[in-house]
Design an enzyme around this catalytic site. Structure first.
Site: not given
Ligand code: NAD
Ligand code: G6P
Ligand code: MN
Ligand code: MN
Length: 430
Positions: A251, A147, A93, A198, A168
């Protein structure tokens, strides 16, 4: 009872989803929750998994927490698969944020060039997950949170047979804020929300059958309301908001206030670090808390992350499908004609009706020119990103950046070459 598999179980957000299932246990009896991770994230899975175990015991619900690196075991016969993984973890990231900044270009993990990089890394993994679902749990619903959520949902819908819905927390926050601005109960409003993930506009806020969008905008003008923690809260400007006449999502600042956002990012990178670098510190703090054997509930500190309330969205959605509720959610689904200026097979983010058949986007009355231009451009970028991610097609990736409104076209090629070179370990398709 239900079986749920959560891919990326080591995420620091996991206590949110566990709390969500505990709270809804009576209507949504999850008997088995499989938290899946990979070797790289095993230490995170162990810590957060142990906390999940304590939370379930403390609540006294009959939910088994399984920690595993075996994705297939987790997916087999699951009713729902939720995804919250990050390919390459936070280091990837941080690269997504920093590579574009070298070119004086917005560096954000989902919006613009950084989002393309994240999509290219994520698509091969989501396709692998879908192969497992097709084989081992063909009736399961995939609730995708990974994402870039819209692009990933579109990939699954175009290239697999898996039933997928993207989520989201931004629409959920826009809903809450609108209700709070109006001073009414959050259950008493419905938003007419439409766009892409977004890049979603709140076209109307309906309270007791009446349109309240003008009032919401009027009150947004004076106050500077924070929505998500991860997007700088730069004021929109009254003229911009009034002329738009809709509620932008946070966004939108990258498009409507590009220079301000770029300057803010450059400044942040020099001082406190990019958002990914800040999150690295927050995450270290969270995992330190999670390790405490006396902690048995979701800690307040998780609110420092931008994704707060996502689990409410996920658990509510799962419950609506399971219980055939017929209620309203804001989701990423195939357009199927809802927005007439976008292709049918594109993912849109839209107010949807949800029952046991899944999510049905409500029809959209023709959108005004002030949104269709940007909407169609970013939609075209997203379609090209899907092509590039699935087929490893360099030309599609390059055109994706060339047409992206946030990427100055003459830097598209060197920027893409850096992205591919610095992510090559995660790009089997290239
Ligand atoms: P993170 O860096 O903590 O990753 C979560 C886990 O995924 C880690 O423990 C990692 O080891 C694991 N991982 C990596 N590759 C993998 C694979 N191939 N198979 C299984 N597990 C795997 O991430 P986070 O900050 O918790 O965010 C997780 C995801 O959720 C990200 O893609 C982030 O963008 C997304 N997210 C989306 C929203 C939304 O609004 N849609 C909000 C917050 C986070
Ligand atoms: C928002 C978005 C997510 C994004 C997150 C990032 O809530 O909707 O899609 O992944 O923020 O939060 P962070 O704490 O990882 O910057
Ligand atoms: Mn989002
Ligand atoms: Mn461009």
């Amino acid at each position: 009872g239900l079986k749920i598999a959560t891919i990326g179980g080591g995420s620091s957000y996991t206590p949110e989803i566990v709390e969500g299932f505990i709270k809804r246990y009576d209507e949504l009896p999850v008997k088995d929750l499989y938290l899946v991770d990979i070797e790289e994230g095993k230490w995170k899975l162990d810590i957060v998994g142990a906390l999940a175990q304590r939370m379930v015991e403390e609540a006294g619900v009959d939910m088994k927490i399984h920690l595993t690196l075996d994705r297939r075991e987790a997916i087999k016969d699951a009713d729902f698969v939720t995804t919250q993984f990050r390919v390459g973890l936070l280091d990837a990231r941080i690269r997504d944020e920093k590579i574009p900044l070298r070119y004086n270009c917005i560096g954000q993990e989902t919006t613009g060039a950084g989002g393309l990089a994240k999509a290219l890394r994520t698509i091969p993994v989501i396709l692998g997950i879908c192969k497992d679902i097709e084989e081992l749990a063909p009736d399961a619903w995939l609730i995708n949170f990974t994402n870039p959520s819209g692009i990933i949902t579109e990939t699954v819908n175009k290239h697999t047979n898996v039933k997928a819905i993207g989520l989201c927390n931004v629409p959920v926050l826009m809903h809450m804020i609108s209700a709070d601005i109006l001073g009414v109960d959050r259950n008493d409003i419905r938003m007419d929300l439409v766009g892409l993930n977004h890049l979603v506009w709140g076209r109307d806020v309906i309270y007791k059958g009446e349109s309240k969008i003008d009032e919401v905008i009027e009150r947004t003008l004076s106050g500077n309301i924070e929505t998500v923690k991860n997007v700088a809260n730069i004021p929109w400007g009254d003229d911009l908001l009034k002329s738009l006449g809709m509620l932008p999502c946070p966004y939108h600042r990258y498009y409507y206030l590009t220079d301000h956002m770029l300057q803010e990012e450059i400044e942040a990178a020099k001082t406190k670090g990019t958002r990914g670098e800040v999150v690295k510190k927050v995450e270290a703090e969270l995992f330190k808390l999670y390790k405490d054997p006396n902690l048995k509930v979701k800690p307040k500190q998780l609110e420092q992350r931008g994704g707060q309330y996502y689990s409410d969205a996920a658990c509510n959605l799962i419950s609506s499908i399971y219980n055939d509720k017929g209620d309203i959610h804001y989701l990423n689904v195939p357009n199927n004609g809802a927005v007439d200026c976008l292709p049918n097979d594109s993912a849109i983010e839209r107010t949807c009706y949800v029952d046991k058949e899944g999510a049905h986007p409500l029809n959209v009355k023709a959108l005004p020119t002030k949104v269709t231009g940007l909407l169609q451009a970013v939609n075209a970028y997203e379609s090209l990103a899907v092509e590039a991610g699935v087929y490893g097609d360099y030309d599609s990736a390059l055109q994706a950046l060339v047409i992206h409104p946030l990427v100055e076209s003459s830097i598209a090629k060197p920027l893409l070459d850096d992205i591919i070179k610095e992510n090559i370990d995660y790009l089997p398709q290239f």
